[in-house]
Design a protein around this motif. Structure first.
Motif, mmCIF file in Angstrom:
data_model
loop_
_atom_site.group_PDB
_atom_site.id
_atom_site.type_symbol
_atom_site.label_atom_id
_atom_site.label_comp_id
_atom_site.label_asym_id
_atom_site.label_seq_id
_atom_site.Cartn_x
_atom_site.Cartn_y
_atom_site.Cartn_z
ATOM 1 N N MET A 384 79.059 22.176 -3.212
ATOM 2 C CA MET A 384 79.012 20.969 -2.390
ATOM 3 C C MET A 384 78.277 19.894 -3.200
ATOM 4 O O MET A 384 77.172 20.119 -3.696
ATOM 5 C CB MET A 384 78.309 21.246 -1.067
ATOM 6 C CG MET A 384 78.978 22.313 -0.213
ATOM 7 S SD MET A 384 80.561 21.787 0.456
ATOM 8 C CE MET A 384 80.072 21.215 2.077
ATOM 9 N N THR A 385 78.886 18.725 -3.324
ATOM 10 C CA THR A 385 78.402 17.724 -4.279
ATOM 11 C C THR A 385 77.661 16.554 -3.636
ATOM 12 O O THR A 385 77.095 15.725 -4.349
ATOM 13 C CB THR A 385 79.590 17.158 -5.059
ATOM 14 O OG1 THR A 385 80.469 16.502 -4.130
ATOM 15 C CG2 THR A 385 80.346 18.261 -5.781
ATOM 16 N N THR A 416 77.084 18.044 4.972
ATOM 17 C CA THR A 416 75.904 17.484 4.309
ATOM 18 C C THR A 416 75.088 18.555 3.593
ATOM 19 O O THR A 416 73.940 18.311 3.219
ATOM 20 C CB THR A 416 75.016 16.763 5.335
ATOM 21 O OG1 THR A 416 74.825 17.620 6.463
ATOM 22 C CG2 THR A 416 75.657 15.473 5.799
ATOM 23 N N GLU A 417 75.671 19.746 3.387
ATOM 24 C CA GLU A 417 74.997 20.812 2.645
ATOM 25 C C GLU A 417 74.516 20.273 1.298
ATOM 26 O O GLU A 417 75.247 19.580 0.590
ATOM 27 C CB GLU A 417 75.974 21.976 2.413
ATOM 28 C CG GLU A 417 75.387 23.142 1.662
ATOM 29 C CD GLU A 417 74.421 23.950 2.503
ATOM 30 O OE1 GLU A 417 73.377 24.354 1.976
ATOM 31 O OE2 GLU A 417 74.726 24.167 3.696
ATOM 32 N N ALA A 418 73.258 20.606 0.968
ATOM 33 C CA ALA A 418 72.641 20.213 -0.304
ATOM 34 C C ALA A 418 72.321 18.718 -0.380
ATOM 35 O O ALA A 418 71.953 18.216 -1.437
ATOM 36 C CB ALA A 418 73.511 20.615 -1.493
ATOM 37 N N VAL A 419 72.460 18.000 0.741
ATOM 38 C CA VAL A 419 72.132 16.577 0.758
ATOM 39 C C VAL A 419 70.920 16.332 1.649
ATOM 40 O O VAL A 419 69.881 15.838 1.212
ATOM 41 C CB VAL A 419 73.326 15.738 1.251
ATOM 42 C CG1 VAL A 419 72.978 14.246 1.221
ATOM 43 C CG2 VAL A 419 74.559 16.004 0.405
ATOM 44 N N VAL A 420 71.058 16.681 2.930
ATOM 45 C CA VAL A 420 69.961 16.505 3.889
ATOM 46 C C VAL A 420 69.979 17.684 4.846
ATOM 47 O O VAL A 420 70.963 18.417 4.942
ATOM 48 C CB VAL A 420 70.106 15.202 4.705
ATOM 49 C CG1 VAL A 420 70.003 13.985 3.824
ATOM 50 C CG2 VAL A 420 71.428 15.203 5.476
ATOM 51 N N THR A 421 68.884 17.871 5.564
ATOM 52 C CA THR A 421 68.906 18.786 6.704
ATOM 53 C C THR A 421 69.867 18.206 7.726
ATOM 54 O O THR A 421 69.762 17.025 8.071
ATOM 55 C CB THR A 421 67.505 18.920 7.310
ATOM 56 O OG1 THR A 421 66.623 19.445 6.320
ATOM 57 C CG2 THR A 421 67.530 19.854 8.517
ATOM 58 N N PRO A 422 70.840 18.992 8.197
ATOM 59 C CA PRO A 422 71.901 18.418 9.042
ATOM 60 C C PRO A 422 71.361 17.718 10.274
ATOM 61 O O PRO A 422 70.434 18.190 10.933
ATOM 62 C CB PRO A 422 72.733 19.648 9.426
ATOM 63 C CG PRO A 422 72.472 20.644 8.344
ATOM 64 C CD PRO A 422 71.043 20.425 7.936
ATOM 65 N N PHE A 423 71.969 16.557 10.581
ATOM 66 C CA PHE A 423 71.702 15.866 11.832
ATOM 67 C C PHE A 423 72.508 16.535 12.943
ATOM 68 O O PHE A 423 73.460 17.274 12.692
ATOM 69 C CB PHE A 423 72.090 14.386 11.725
ATOM 70 C CG PHE A 423 71.288 13.612 10.722
ATOM 71 C CD1 PHE A 423 69.962 13.287 10.964
ATOM 72 C CD2 PHE A 423 71.857 13.198 9.527
ATOM 73 C CE1 PHE A 423 69.212 12.576 10.040
ATOM 74 C CE2 PHE A 423 71.121 12.479 8.599
ATOM 75 C CZ PHE A 423 69.800 12.164 8.849
ATOM 76 N N LEU A 424 72.147 16.259 14.178
ATOM 77 C CA LEU A 424 72.905 16.808 15.298
ATOM 78 C C LEU A 424 74.357 16.346 15.256
ATOM 79 O O LEU A 424 75.273 17.089 15.605
ATOM 80 C CB LEU A 424 72.259 16.391 16.619
ATOM 81 C CG LEU A 424 70.853 16.943 16.900
ATOM 82 C CD1 LEU A 424 70.368 16.477 18.269
ATOM 83 C CD2 LEU A 424 70.834 18.452 16.831
#
Length: 529
Positions: A384-385, A416-424
């Protein structure tokens, strides 16, 4: 689930039998090693079954104090219960909690009882530990009753979604919302680093890094909340946590007492990715799986992690080898096929030609080798990029493989894997992706038939052949436990973990001939008194 699995790969039954035979041959010396050792966590778990709980003002559990005191005076080679219940019979304290408190201040003397005193102490220990096992049995019966009352999810795979804020009181409303949005299983990710704590934190916790601490009170709170939501939705919502790390036996015990439904419990994850001593891990794992078997808990194994450190094409056979070993260790400990959530993952580099076809081949191979197991299918993470549109598409392809191959447990991938902690909102979109694919293509298991001797069948047979070759090398390795040598050489996940090193080694104890533990005895007997 076996009714949905068709023999689509034309695997040679002789090859499948040989693979399992080699896995047993590789695993048997490790089981013997586990049977001849105990650990501080196994002994602490036994005291927890006997009813000891709570912690001092610094939140150090009383079970740690008591085990440390006994070990310091008479050792643990004979088991914790004999000296502890002998001390109670001699009037050192009126109950386990008071004994632990006095032991923490050094005001108790322990001994190894002999003759009638030893027999009496063993009888008392068995009586008290049996109360804990009966409590676990009662929770299993409650689960069965609630499933009959509320019903199970009708579709497969079950949708598995992660909640992990660090604050149990924030996790609860998020978990309930996720269930209302379609999740069948809520996994509360454990706080980073807890696997390396040689004690179980006490009470409800509101601070955790990238996860929430696994504690008995947190288990109780979340289970109660999901019971309310199960009633509201008319389907039983399952709860998952982690029985791994230095306190694997204790966390498994607490999970059984508080009616968790699934636990991440892999035979080698802690060794490879947390540098926990291999012997400590295998001893603790065997006890924890005996508890899971008794509690009716489904285990989830961690083969997907190998593919985050090794290439998913070149190392595909190591996943198969680990699945076969996990199956052997699990069944030896008493788990049944329906409790084996063996792991694998969608982690092939999407830039490779035919990557999707290879993912199909690998997923089908796992499904064919373990037709009665509820396999846990893990989404893409390694490649995941940060391009959320590409990531959303990859997750859709991952969901499609899950639908086409009849996986049992599908972890929801996040764009959003590897970018941020997922939002709801990320979670909502991810669940929409899963629902669309399963609704549109859930029946493809009936229609999908790879051509005989085509790319998919050939690839799957090749991976199985490489797995057999690796198992042959492991079993031919000289040594008392050749699997330990293979782990030390970096065979799995490229991690080299020698058996005489690693965290927690000082908590491993060789059993004396007179070792006694009523918990292991009753778990192996299947009795409760």
């Amino acid at each position: 689930m076996s009714s949905r699995v068709k023999p689509l790969l034309d695997l040679d039954p002789a090859d499948v039998r040989r693979a399992r035979t080699l896995a047993r041959k590789a695993g048997r010396p490790v089981v013997k090693l586990a049977q001849s050792h105990t650990t501080v966590s196994v002994e602490r778990a036994t005291l927890r079954l006997a009813g000891l709980s709570g912690a001092d003002h610094e939140r150090v559990p009383w079970v740690n104090h008591l085990v440390d005191a006994v070990r310091g005076e008479v050792g643990l080679e004979h088991g914790i219960t004999s000296p502890v219940f002998d001390a109670l019979r001699r009037g050192e304290a009126p109950d386990l909690l008071t004994l632990a408190q006095k032991a923490a201040s050094g005001s108790v003397q322990f001994r190894l009882p002999e003759g009638r005193a030893a027999t009496a102490a063993a009888k008392d220990a068995r009586r008290e530990v049996s109360r804990g096992l009966r409590a676990i049995d009662k929770q299993r019966a409650t689960r069965d009753r609630l499933i009959r009352r509320h019903g199970d999810p009708q579709q497969r795979p079950w949708i598995y979604l992660i909640v992990a804020t660090g604050d149990i009181y924030e996790d609860i409303p998020q978990a309930q919302a996720a269930a209302r949005e379609g999740a069948d299983i809520i996994a509360v990710i454990r706080s980073t680093g807890q696997s390396l704590l040689d004690y179980v934190p006490e009470g409800a916790t509101r601070e955790g890094y990238a996860g929430t601490y696994a504690t008995q009170e947190n288990f109780r709170l979340m289970r109660a909340a999901l019971d309310e939501t199960s009633k509201e939705l008319g389907r039983y919502i399952r709860l998952t946590n982690y029985a791994s790390g230095l306190c694997m036996p204790e966390i498994a015990t607490l999970a059984g007492l508080e009616r968790l439904d699934m636990m991440l419990n892999d035979s080698m994850y802690g060794i490879l990715f947390r540098d926990i001593n291999p012997i400590r891990t295998f001893v603790d794992q065997r006890f924890s799986r005996q508890i899971h078997a008794r509690a009716g808990i489904i285990i989830n194994t961690g083969e997907d992690n190998y593919l985050t450190t090794a290439d998913a094409v070149e190392a595909a056979h190591t996943v198969t080898v680990s699945q076969l070993l996990n199956e052997y260790f699990a069944k030896e400990a008493g788990l049944e096929d329906w409790q084996l959530g063996l792991g694998h993952a969608f982690e092939i580099n999407p830039e490779l030609p035919d990557s999707f076809r290879m993912e199909l081949a690998h997923a089908l191979l796992a499904r064919q080798l373990f037709p009665k197991a509820p396999l846990k299918w893990m989404p893409p993470t390694k490649h995941m990029t940060g391009d959320v549109f590409r990531g959303y598409l990859l997750d859709g392809f991952f969901n499609l493989v899950g639908a086409m191959t009849g996986q049992g447990i599908l972890l929801v991938g996040m764009m959003t894997e590897a970018v941020v902690t997922p939002f709801l909102s990320d979670r909502d979109l991810a669940l929409q992706n899963v629902r669309y694919v399963l609704n549109a293509a859930g029946g493809l298991t009936e229609d999908f038939h790879p051509p005989r001797d085509g790319f998919i069948q050939t690839r799957a047979r090749g991976v199985l052949g490489e797995a057999i070759d690796l198992l042959t090398q492991i079993t031919d390795e000289p040594g008392r436990a050749p699997l330990l040598e293979a782990i030390a050489d970096g065979t799995f996940g490229l991690m080299k973990r020698p058996a005489d090193r690693g965290k927690g080694l000082d908590g491993v104890v060789v059993k004396a001939e007179s070792y006694d533990n009523p918990a292991t005895t009753m778990l192996e007997e299947g009795s409760d008194r």
